[in-house]
Design a protein around this motif. Structure first.
Motif, mmCIF file in Angstrom:
data_model
loop_
_atom_site.group_PDB
_atom_site.id
_atom_site.type_symbol
_atom_site.label_atom_id
_atom_site.label_comp_id
_atom_site.label_asym_id
_atom_site.label_seq_id
_atom_site.Cartn_x
_atom_site.Cartn_y
_atom_site.Cartn_z
ATOM 1 N N GLY A 40 -35.188 -19.071 -6.622
ATOM 2 C CA GLY A 40 -36.221 -18.919 -7.638
ATOM 3 C C GLY A 40 -35.725 -19.074 -9.060
ATOM 4 O O GLY A 40 -34.587 -19.442 -9.312
ATOM 5 N N GLN A 41 -36.643 -18.790 -9.980
ATOM 6 C CA GLN A 41 -36.405 -18.949 -11.414
ATOM 7 C C GLN A 41 -36.187 -17.588 -12.079
ATOM 8 O O GLN A 41 -36.695 -16.574 -11.622
ATOM 9 C CB GLN A 41 -37.613 -19.608 -12.074
ATOM 10 N N GLN A 42 -35.454 -17.613 -13.191
ATOM 11 C CA GLN A 42 -35.255 -16.438 -14.030
ATOM 12 C C GLN A 42 -34.949 -16.911 -15.441
ATOM 13 O O GLN A 42 -34.799 -18.104 -15.679
ATOM 14 C CB GLN A 42 -34.122 -15.564 -13.498
ATOM 15 N N ALA A 43 -34.827 -15.992 -16.371
ATOM 16 C CA ALA A 43 -34.437 -16.304 -17.750
ATOM 17 C C ALA A 43 -33.523 -15.195 -18.254
ATOM 18 O O ALA A 43 -33.883 -14.423 -19.142
ATOM 19 C CB ALA A 43 -35.665 -16.453 -18.647
ATOM 20 N N ASN A 44 -32.320 -15.108 -17.677
ATOM 21 C CA ASN A 44 -31.346 -14.097 -18.075
ATOM 22 C C ASN A 44 -30.484 -14.633 -19.210
ATOM 23 O O ASN A 44 -29.922 -15.724 -19.094
ATOM 24 C CB ASN A 44 -30.445 -13.715 -16.905
ATOM 25 N N SER A 51 -28.278 -19.496 -24.808
ATOM 26 C CA SER A 51 -28.794 -20.108 -23.592
ATOM 27 C C SER A 51 -29.123 -19.034 -22.554
ATOM 28 O O SER A 51 -28.768 -17.866 -22.696
ATOM 29 C CB SER A 51 -27.815 -21.139 -23.043
ATOM 30 N N PHE A 52 -29.819 -19.476 -21.508
ATOM 31 C CA PHE A 52 -30.266 -18.581 -20.451
ATOM 32 C C PHE A 52 -29.855 -19.127 -19.096
ATOM 33 O O PHE A 52 -29.884 -20.334 -18.875
ATOM 34 C CB PHE A 52 -31.794 -18.457 -20.469
ATOM 35 N N GLN A 53 -29.500 -18.211 -18.185
ATOM 36 C CA GLN A 53 -29.274 -18.615 -16.805
ATOM 37 C C GLN A 53 -30.636 -18.606 -16.127
ATOM 38 O O GLN A 53 -31.267 -17.560 -15.983
ATOM 39 C CB GLN A 53 -28.314 -17.692 -16.074
ATOM 40 N N CYS A 54 -31.088 -19.786 -15.741
ATOM 41 C CA CYS A 54 -32.431 -19.958 -15.182
ATOM 42 C C CYS A 54 -32.450 -19.995 -13.663
ATOM 43 O O CYS A 54 -33.505 -19.890 -13.058
ATOM 44 C CB CYS A 54 -33.059 -21.239 -15.731
ATOM 45 N N VAL A 55 -31.298 -20.172 -13.034
ATOM 46 C CA VAL A 55 -31.203 -20.273 -11.581
ATOM 47 C C VAL A 55 -30.798 -18.909 -11.028
ATOM 48 O O VAL A 55 -29.777 -18.353 -11.414
ATOM 49 C CB VAL A 55 -30.170 -21.348 -11.175
ATOM 50 N N VAL A 56 -31.608 -18.381 -10.128
ATOM 51 C CA VAL A 56 -31.324 -17.084 -9.522
ATOM 52 C C VAL A 56 -30.167 -17.231 -8.531
ATOM 53 O O VAL A 56 -30.199 -18.123 -7.677
ATOM 54 C CB VAL A 56 -32.574 -16.539 -8.793
ATOM 55 N N PRO A 57 -29.131 -16.389 -8.636
ATOM 56 C CA PRO A 57 -28.049 -16.426 -7.653
ATOM 57 C C PRO A 57 -28.575 -16.059 -6.268
ATOM 58 O O PRO A 57 -29.590 -15.387 -6.162
ATOM 59 C CB PRO A 57 -27.075 -15.367 -8.163
ATOM 60 N N PRO A 58 -27.878 -16.476 -5.211
ATOM 61 C CA PRO A 58 -26.599 -17.168 -5.249
ATOM 62 C C PRO A 58 -26.765 -18.638 -5.625
ATOM 63 O O PRO A 58 -27.785 -19.254 -5.328
ATOM 64 C CB PRO A 58 -26.075 -17.026 -3.826
#
Length: 132
Positions: A40-44, A51-58
């Motif tokens: 899924g998506q995120q905006a961490n 910048s933002f980490q948009c890809v949910v781990p793993p």
């Protein structure tokens, strides 16, 4: 610099080539790597940068890439054929997300000239479904 992602071709779980993920607007001559996930998506927020980490781990990494362009300019780019990375007869079949997966992808890259004291940055993100 702000890296922007685009894609051409068709993502496939079985094709040996034909889906090129590209990033432009990267600081020249810096290393980077595409990564992707299917959670899924995120905006961490990424560190203390912008910048933002948009890809949910793993996440799965596509391998280290050497950048092009001019040192100190935002004219660098990266490209990787993901089908050629993950097909069943390709170097990393275990990185294949599988037919029907909805994948989010992003670029991580070195950005030592950033004014935020963050020496790495992330591009925007892209989402795509993987065909058989």
């Amino acid at each position: 610099c702000q890296a922007l992602l685009s894609a051409t071709g068709a993502p496939s779980a079985s094709a040996a080539s034909g889906f090129l993920l590209q990033a432009t607007g990267v600081e020249g001559q810096k290393d980077g790597a595409f990564f992707w996930g299917k959670s899924g998506q995120q905006a961490n927020p990424w560190g203390n940068g912008t910048s933002f980490q948009c890809v949910v781990p793993p996440v799965t990494r596509g391998g280290s890439l050497a950048g092009s362009g001019t040192i100190g300019a935002c004219d660098g780019s990266f490209a990787q054929d993901l089908n050629a990375t993950w097909c069943s007869t390709c170097p990393y079949p275990q990185k294949n997300p599988g037919s029907g997966a909805v994948v989010q992808a992003q670029l991580w890259y070195r950005d030592p000239a950033s004014t935020s004291n963050q020496t790495t940055s992330l591009s925007d993100a892209i989402e795509f479904p993987v065909a058989p």
